[in-house]
Design a protein around this motif. Structure first.
Motif, short mmCIF file in Angstrom:
data_model
loop_
_atom_site.label_atom_id
_atom_site.label_comp_id
_atom_site.label_asym_id
_atom_site.label_seq_id
_atom_site.Cartn_x
_atom_site.Cartn_y
_atom_site.Cartn_z
N ASP A 107 -80.83 -104.01 -115.81
CA ASP A 107 -80.79 -102.70 -115.16
C ASP A 107 -81.82 -101.70 -115.68
OD1 ASP A 107 -79.68 -102.18 -117.60
OD2 ASP A 107 -77.79 -101.37 -116.84
N ARG A 108 -82.74 -102.15 -116.53
CA ARG A 108 -83.73 -101.20 -117.06
C ARG A 108 -84.97 -101.91 -117.60
NH1 ARG A 108 -79.79 -98.35 -121.00
NH2 ARG A 108 -78.28 -99.30 -119.60
N ARG A 133 -87.06 -97.45 -109.36
CA ARG A 133 -86.38 -96.79 -108.26
C ARG A 133 -87.35 -96.15 -107.27
NH1 ARG A 133 -81.38 -93.48 -111.16
NH2 ARG A 133 -80.02 -95.28 -111.47
N ARG A 159 -83.63 -92.41 -101.39
CA ARG A 159 -82.38 -92.97 -101.89
C ARG A 159 -82.01 -92.42 -103.27
NH1 ARG A 159 -78.91 -96.03 -99.98
NH2 ARG A 159 -77.45 -97.06 -101.37
N TRP A 160 -83.02 -92.23 -104.12
CA TRP A 160 -82.76 -91.99 -105.53
C TRP A 160 -83.13 -90.58 -106.01
CZ3 TRP A 160 -79.77 -95.31 -107.99
CH2 TRP A 160 -79.72 -96.63 -107.55
N GLY A 161 -83.53 -89.71 -105.10
CA GLY A 161 -83.95 -88.38 -105.54
C GLY A 161 -85.29 -88.45 -106.25
N ASN A 165 -84.23 -85.69 -111.71
CA ASN A 165 -82.77 -85.86 -111.74
C ASN A 165 -82.30 -86.55 -113.00
OD1 ASN A 165 -83.18 -86.38 -108.32
ND2 ASN A 165 -81.93 -84.73 -109.15
N GLY A 167 -80.71 -89.14 -115.21
CA GLY A 167 -80.54 -90.57 -115.00
C GLY A 167 -81.77 -91.26 -114.44
N SER A 168 -82.78 -90.49 -114.05
CA SER A 168 -83.99 -91.11 -113.48
C SER A 168 -84.93 -91.64 -114.56
CB SER A 168 -84.75 -90.10 -112.62
OG SER A 168 -84.00 -89.76 -111.48
N LEU A 170 -84.63 -92.91 -118.66
CA LEU A 170 -83.62 -93.20 -119.68
C LEU A 170 -84.07 -92.82 -121.08
CD1 LEU A 170 -82.45 -96.68 -118.34
CD2 LEU A 170 -81.43 -94.43 -117.92
N PRO A 210 -84.68 -96.86 -115.32
CA PRO A 210 -83.67 -97.71 -114.66
C PRO A 210 -84.30 -98.56 -113.57
CG PRO A 210 -83.54 -95.46 -113.82
CD PRO A 210 -84.58 -95.45 -114.91
N PRO A 213 -82.25 -102.71 -107.29
CA PRO A 213 -82.50 -104.06 -106.76
C PRO A 213 -83.76 -104.10 -105.89
CG PRO A 213 -80.51 -103.11 -105.78
CD PRO A 213 -80.96 -102.17 -106.85
N LEU A 244 -79.86 -99.41 -95.64
CA LEU A 244 -80.58 -99.37 -96.91
C LEU A 244 -82.08 -99.27 -96.65
CD1 LEU A 244 -80.32 -99.45 -99.95
CD2 LEU A 244 -80.16 -101.94 -99.82
N ARG A 366 -83.96 -87.29 -100.74
CA ARG A 366 -82.73 -86.67 -101.21
C ARG A 366 -83.10 -85.69 -102.31
NH1 ARG A 366 -77.82 -88.52 -99.50
NH2 ARG A 366 -77.98 -90.53 -98.54
N ARG B 133 -69.87 -103.77 -101.15
CA ARG B 133 -70.23 -102.37 -101.35
C ARG B 133 -69.03 -101.50 -101.66
NH1 ARG B 133 -74.52 -101.09 -96.41
NH2 ARG B 133 -76.33 -102.13 -97.35
N TRP B 160 -71.85 -95.61 -100.48
CA TRP B 160 -72.19 -96.40 -99.31
C TRP B 160 -71.54 -95.95 -98.02
CZ3 TRP B 160 -76.18 -99.55 -99.74
CH2 TRP B 160 -76.51 -100.07 -101.00
N PRO B 213 -75.60 -104.39 -105.86
CA PRO B 213 -75.64 -104.94 -107.22
C PRO B 213 -74.33 -104.65 -107.97
CG PRO B 213 -77.19 -103.11 -106.97
CD PRO B 213 -76.63 -103.38 -105.62
N GLN B 240 -75.65 -85.75 -107.73
CA GLN B 240 -76.72 -86.17 -108.65
C GLN B 240 -77.24 -87.53 -108.19
OE1 GLN B 240 -78.27 -84.95 -111.45
NE2 GLN B 240 -77.28 -82.95 -111.26
N ASP B 241 -78.38 -87.54 -107.52
CA ASP B 241 -78.90 -88.78 -106.95
C ASP B 241 -79.21 -89.83 -108.01
OD1 ASP B 241 -78.97 -87.86 -104.21
OD2 ASP B 241 -80.58 -86.54 -104.85
N GLY B 242 -79.49 -89.39 -109.22
CA GLY B 242 -79.87 -90.33 -110.27
C GLY B 242 -78.70 -90.95 -111.02
N LEU B 243 -77.51 -90.43 -110.82
CA LEU B 243 -76.32 -90.92 -111.54
C LEU B 243 -75.60 -91.96 -110.70
CD1 LEU B 243 -74.59 -87.82 -113.20
CD2 LEU B 243 -76.16 -89.49 -114.18
N VAL B 281 -76.17 -98.08 -116.84
CA VAL B 281 -77.48 -97.44 -116.90
C VAL B 281 -77.37 -95.91 -116.77
CG1 VAL B 281 -78.09 -97.51 -114.44
CG2 VAL B 281 -79.88 -97.82 -116.15
N ALA B 285 -76.53 -90.35 -119.27
CA ALA B 285 -76.74 -89.16 -118.45
C ALA B 285 -75.40 -88.57 -118.02
CB ALA B 285 -77.61 -89.49 -117.23
#
Lengths: 466, 466
Positions: A107-108, A133, A159-161, A165, A167-168, A170, A210, A213, A244, A366, B133, B160, B213, B240-243, B281, B285
């Protein structure tokens, strides 16, 4: 001479001092902006230093501190705001020799700052089926360190901002610029002191990111006779939680036919287009959604021949600031803006006011959990005064502008500096020789942090605050 | 006797006719609702038929069609609206013997209708590191076919969306109830005719679902002295898009201390709590975000001992309708509602009006791309009239109610039927013997599709329409 004394302490660390080469390496893509081009064209460092490991970075920074040499860190130099341009001369710190992927987990990934993002993904996809991401459209050239220091988001932000953010990112390893440079391992909110700070408060040498997939994304090009129909479709796609996607962006006619040269055989003159990157698992549902919106699916990469795939760039190389680049290649008078439209109605209003002076390009992203129309419209540039008017027209109509025609952190509106960041710079760069001239708050002690501006990277104090 | 003639045609397909067992197998969890309990308590089938493959399903349906026997399909019977209760008697069609995982690819899985969701995930995680999902809190019992026919979303919906969204179901194999039953492979929008239709228009025997995943989710329990602070935190997490999270839900005091018995050692009396499932991951955060919100992180499963993990149910078994189940075990007078609060202000208003008569429970989900406060509040039930008043108070204050005290598709507000679905039922079930009494539009030809009601499963015509 100071530079010679500095250089004398570098041992066998590779150094380049040929003026032409140094000048070329002192530039990023600031020339997308005619305003920055006029202001920054003369800027050049005196030498380029290319350390190969953390110890060599420390050697460079120790010498710079001792001799008071300005240090401007640089990855691939793909930024557009002069992020990596050495306003005070001195030395360019080229980090592209530090390009190792250090560790991959499911995952990272942890990599050195100079690792190119596409190369990181190649390794992580092979190892664990994961990928970063998000990435800029300069994915095939840009380094992860440069992206973190000077970028904000890109392909995948729908999808991920963005990088800003929680968590973007680590973790970051940063080297300070002091008499005895230190290695700092930043985690948690400390990361945000250094992210998108243009290297003004420490040199990023490693990043842990991070992984998402890797889906073997399908490129799609969908045509619409009417740009607002294209916009409604694109917004609708991003609001479909089950579909997705990694990229959703819109291009008003005549952008596609005028500037997307290699895709021309697939385009229909007069159409606006939506570019998509779609997971194979969502492909059927997407084609259904396209037909519900009466879209014209003109290209999908999973049905393309080998030969077509070789000839065509991936759609992300039409998107984000590659749109501007492609337009500039055809028409050197073009520039761009960075904007945000609160609704389709706001977008329609701006189009009605500015028409083809502002060929519209939207990246759907986002932002803080909300699907947002982030604009990267082209501008048929005439004068700086008119450009300022276009900015003012946006603001008067309730649309934010993050001005890409400014080279300081604060004036671009991308990052709000605050006391915590300033305090951190006092520790990490007490002489103020890291990328000088970029952080207004440092240069001007009376700078008002609370000026009523909208910032994309908001101040540290407000991150996640209740 | 008709049932005997029907039964005579079933060959060696397993049949159960012991009245007690048949009655027990004729029930779902309708008894969460005192209203449904009073109305449906007498309902029972005459026999239970348990086919083992598609051919046997066809044999059952052929015989049912010939003899006019009502057929009510059933998975694990974990629904709460009487979805699987045989209003007209006849035969229960138990699909739990058809429980094979048929095919696993990196991004999708195909399984028989009776496969239990936890078992599907065990196989897909082992094979490709992917999982479904979303799933209901009855994950360890519920079948995938039952979930699709009678469910809507659950754990994972914060990321999702729900089953109703395009792309959430990739394909369904359905068997029709005709003189000669047909196997139909439904894809695209045809899927939505059968999803959440309670088996009224075809028997789902196989489903193909996308995989997400599998992240080895960390359970977290966060305490807050004030429920609105808990709510602000929970909404903030989802924005929070990253969390990366799979579950975010809030429980006003005294729900946790009164009903979460096994977690009691970790709770503080008087606190409201937020339950989270967090990707490893995102764990660092998240703890930062918790501290920014002054939350009290009282439990995280990645720091728990083996013994604790054995003793404690996963947090998803405190969430969704397991909250109601746990409350009912302690206090049999409790029931619940399904609601939607447009904002924190709406939520606060309803709490101020109803107080502890409506102990609040929110599941934060994505609905059509928007982070949404979906309510599953407990209700301290007194009379049906007062329950109707509580519904009316919600509606008068701009909050939607999807009434779980109704057993028809339409009255629950979860699914809007329309002409396309009705036409499909005419083809797939011309005699109207599949789960009779559940689709009002079938029973009442004058039913008004366009009544001004809010539907969670919107009509087919509007799915993805411009």
């Amino acid at each position: 001479m100071t530079i010679s004394s500095f250089r004398a302490e570098l041992g066998d660390i590779p150094v380049e001092d040929h003026p032409r080469i140094v000048q070329q390496r002192s530039r990023d893509h600031y020339w997308y902006s005619p305003v920055l081009k006029a202001k920054l064209d003369h800027v050049t460092a005196e030498i380029v230093v290319s350390p190969r490991n953390n110890e060599e970075v420390k050697t460079v920074l120790r010498a710079a501190f001792k001799h008071g040499i300005a240090i401007t860190p640089r990855g691939a130099g793909t930024g557009n705001y002069g992020q990596a341009m050495p306003l005070s001369g001195g030395a360019m710190l080229n980090l592209m020799n530090m390009d190792k992927v250090l560790e991959i987990k499911p995952d990272r990934v942890r990599a050195q700052a100079g690792a190119v993002m596409e190369k990181i993904d190649q390794e992580t996809i092979a190892a664990v089926g994961g990928e970063l991401r998000f990435h800029p459209s300069t994915y095939r050239m840009a380094s992860i360190g440069g992206f973190i220091a000077g970028g904000s988001g890109g392909v995948g932000s729908v999808r991920w901002g963005g990088l800003r953010n929680l968590g973007s990112i680590l973790g970051l390893k940063v080297i300070t610029c002091e008499a005895e440079p230190r290695e700092l391992d930043l985690v948690g909110e400390d990361i945000l002191k250094v992210a998108h700070a243009y290297g003004t408060n420490g040199i990023i040498v490693e990043a842990e990111m991070p992984l998402a997939p890797a889906h073997g994304w399908i490129d799609m090009v969908v045509g619409f006779d009417n740009y607002m129909d294209a916009s409604r479709f694109a917004l609708g796609v991003a609001l479909q939680d089950g579909l997705l996607v990694k990229e959703v962006s819109t291009y008003a006619a005549p952008i596609p036919e005028a500037y997307f040269n290699r895709h021309k055989p697939y385009l229909k003159d007069g159409q606006s287009v939506v570019l998509l990157m779609v997971a194979p698992v969502a492909a059927d549902a997407m084609t259904l959604f396209v037909s519900h919106h009466k879209g014209d699916l003109r290209y999908r990469s999973d049905k393309a021949t080998e030969e077509e795939l070789k000839r065509l760039p991936p759609v992300y190389e039409l998107a984000w600031n590659h749109t501007t680049l492609r337009a500039l290649k055809v028409d050197p008078t073009i520039t761009y803006l960075q904007t945000r439209y609160p609704s389709l109605e706001h977008l329609e209003k701006i189009i009605s006011l500015l028409g083809d002076e502002l060929p519209m390009h939207i990246e759907v992203t986002r932002q803080d959990g909300v699907v947002t129309l982030a604009g990267l419209p082209l501008v048929r540039y005439t004068t700086e005064a008119r450009l300022d008017e276009i900015v003012a027209i946006h603001e008067a109509n309730g649309c934010d502008v993050f001005n890409p025609h400014r080279y300081t952190l604060e004036e671009g509106g991308m990052k709000r500096t605050d006391q915590k960041q300033l305090d951190f710079k006092r520790q990490s760069d007490p002489k103020g020789i890291l990328n000088p001239g970029k952080m207004v708050a440092w240069e001007n002690p009376d700078f008002d942090f609370s000026a009523g501006k909208v910032w994309l990277f908001d101040g540290l104090n407000s991150v996640g605050a209740a």
